[in-house]
Design an enzyme around this catalytic site. Sequence first.
Site, PDB file in Angstrom:
ATOM      1  N   ASP A 250       0.819  -1.198   0.000  1.00  0.00           N
ATOM      2  CA  ASP A 250       0.000   0.000   0.000  1.00  0.00           C
ATOM      3  C   ASP A 250       0.861   1.260   0.000  1.00  0.00           C
ATOM      4  O   ASP A 250       1.805   1.382   0.797  1.00  0.00           O
ATOM      5  CB  ASP A 250      -0.905  -0.008   1.238  1.00  0.00           C
ATOM      6  N   GLU A 287       1.547  -0.027  -4.889  1.00  0.00           N
ATOM      7  CA  GLU A 287       0.716   1.141  -5.176  1.00  0.00           C
ATOM      8  C   GLU A 287       1.604   2.352  -4.976  1.00  0.00           C
ATOM      9  O   GLU A 287       2.151   2.554  -3.885  1.00  0.00           O
ATOM     10  CB  GLU A 287      -0.485   1.228  -4.241  1.00  0.00           C
ATOM     11  N   ASP A 385     -10.028   1.658  -4.081  1.00  0.00           N
ATOM     12  CA  ASP A 385      -9.761   3.086  -3.904  1.00  0.00           C
ATOM     13  C   ASP A 385     -10.652   3.932  -4.800  1.00  0.00           C
ATOM     14  O   ASP A 385     -11.290   4.889  -4.344  1.00  0.00           O
ATOM     15  CB  ASP A 385      -8.297   3.392  -4.237  1.00  0.00           C
ATOM     16  N   GLN A 386     -10.667   3.613  -6.088  1.00  0.00           N
ATOM     17  CA  GLN A 386     -11.349   4.463  -7.043  1.00  0.00           C
ATOM     18  C   GLN A 386     -12.865   4.409  -6.891  1.00  0.00           C
ATOM     19  O   GLN A 386     -13.564   5.348  -7.261  1.00  0.00           O
ATOM     20  CB  GLN A 386     -10.943   4.080  -8.472  1.00  0.00           C
TER      21      GLN A 386
END
Length: 585
Positions: A250, A287, A385-386
């Site tokens: 992450d 990420e 996330d998106q």
Amino acid sequence: MVPMRSRIFEVWAPRAGRVTLHLSGRPLAMRPADGREGWWRAEAAAGPGARYGFALDDGPVLPDPRARRLPDGPEGPAAVFDPAAYAWRHRWAGRGLPGAVLYELHVGTFTREGTFAAAAGRLPHLARLGVTHVQLMPVCPFPGRHGWGYDGVAPWAVHEPYGGPEGLQRFVDAAHGHGLGVVLDVVHNHLGPSGNHLPEFGPYFTDRHETPWGWAVNLDGPGSPEVRAYLIGSALAFLRDFRLDGLRLDAVHTLLDDSPRHFLAELSAAVDGHAAQLGRPLFLVAESDQNDPATTEPRGAGGRGLHAQWNDDFHHALHAALTGESQGYYADFARAPMAALAKTLTGGFFHDGTHSAFRGRPHGRPFDRAATPARRLVGYAQTHDQVGNRALGERLAALAGPERAALAAVPVLCGPFTPMLFMGEEWGATTPWQFFTDHQDPELAAAVRDGRRREFAAHGWAAGEIPDPQDPATRERSCLDWPERPELVWLWAWHRSLIGIRNAHLPHDLALADVSVRFDEDGRWLLADVGPLTLALNLADSPATVRVGPGSLTRLATTHRCPPPGRPGRLRMPPRSAMVLLRAE
């Protein structure tokens, strides 16, 4: 009944003058470990499940920072757990990154039960779909029962409400039985604010750097070698003891490290060495917000040696082209979305040194297209996330409709990058996936709720429209509403066919240079040659006629009513349609 046996209990507490092991209610003085500065050691008989913790200088009993099990949650005592005791049913030689099709899921909302056991019951569906790896969102312990998992506080343990560490072993074993690998999302850049006792044990954090969550993890200050070893040891333990195939890391851009050797390079070297020792492939996916090719460049070439990284630029370009959204970071992509999509398909990053209006400065660096395997980038139309960081958590099928969601699947699943789906995407799920928490501290719960409302109020949302993260209904809304037979949904069949085409025709060693694109911004069509495949997209609400190169084309898949390729080298495409074609050698 499993007999008790003698066990070694160890803890790093360099500031303590005295450390006491409390095992099943009995105190036992610990001794400094020979040759290991700051470490304390004791030997005692204990059986599986025995509760224990450490008291520093006669203070309160705290859970083991390296606890493998926390049956009562992050604030409770640790429990003895022997990961080698599990009897694995399926042999596993591993599945590497080349040829992978990832499927991101959150254990707590993949099913309404929210457990490893319930999720395992859905694995046959994923095997039939054709994905190769299940990518679990974080499973380390966090406060309460339900949450995203990114506020975990015990990087060596597994969230008990999901099923604990043995539940994870059973899930992975079941996945292997269906031929599926498992990837785990891990958080090394911060620990949650509630139940985090690491600062009481040692210099795990530093004020030399600042992150969005406060003080940074100490990767380069005094005591940092032990902190680095703590995180690397956790990563290797999960890969070894749970037979995982890879880890997703992450927000690595917040792993702030001024050491001569960056933490990520040390971690990737340790994982590569571990893979050689185990005799099976292992991989790391980052990420990163930096758009820096060095993240995935080999260590020998000066990079950090991670095996892949998420490509948000590709997502943003695809999303802007399909939805027309232009707020926030979509602004740069929405100005000319077909051009942006073309650039990401051929170059990986859209921002590769160009000006980012969202950041107010130039951003990123370009890849060496000829030398960069396209699989080093993960491509997707949706992620946790998106979707989840939208105010209402809308999915693409809810925003743009199932027809456009089908179009998105073509460059994701037949494009050059390692593809990833977000749970439910394959059948066009429209249930929202929202931000939810279960903080037990009332002040922290209120702060999270108010912060969420302030954040979206700045973008024009009324406070009453923002779901309350602490309301159990927010989590309930976010659970997948499974169709009775997902495989009968036309979108599921479409995704399955595209995965089959990818497996049959796309080589694993495609370079970015092996992709070429033509497009018409005003006509809203795009033609991409990806290895031997030609991907044709018409995003317009009107028909399009697209000229293709010489040579014969075999139509492999089409969304609807697309006529076969015309003999003069033209494709006639209905509105909002897509085709996948195979070019003759």
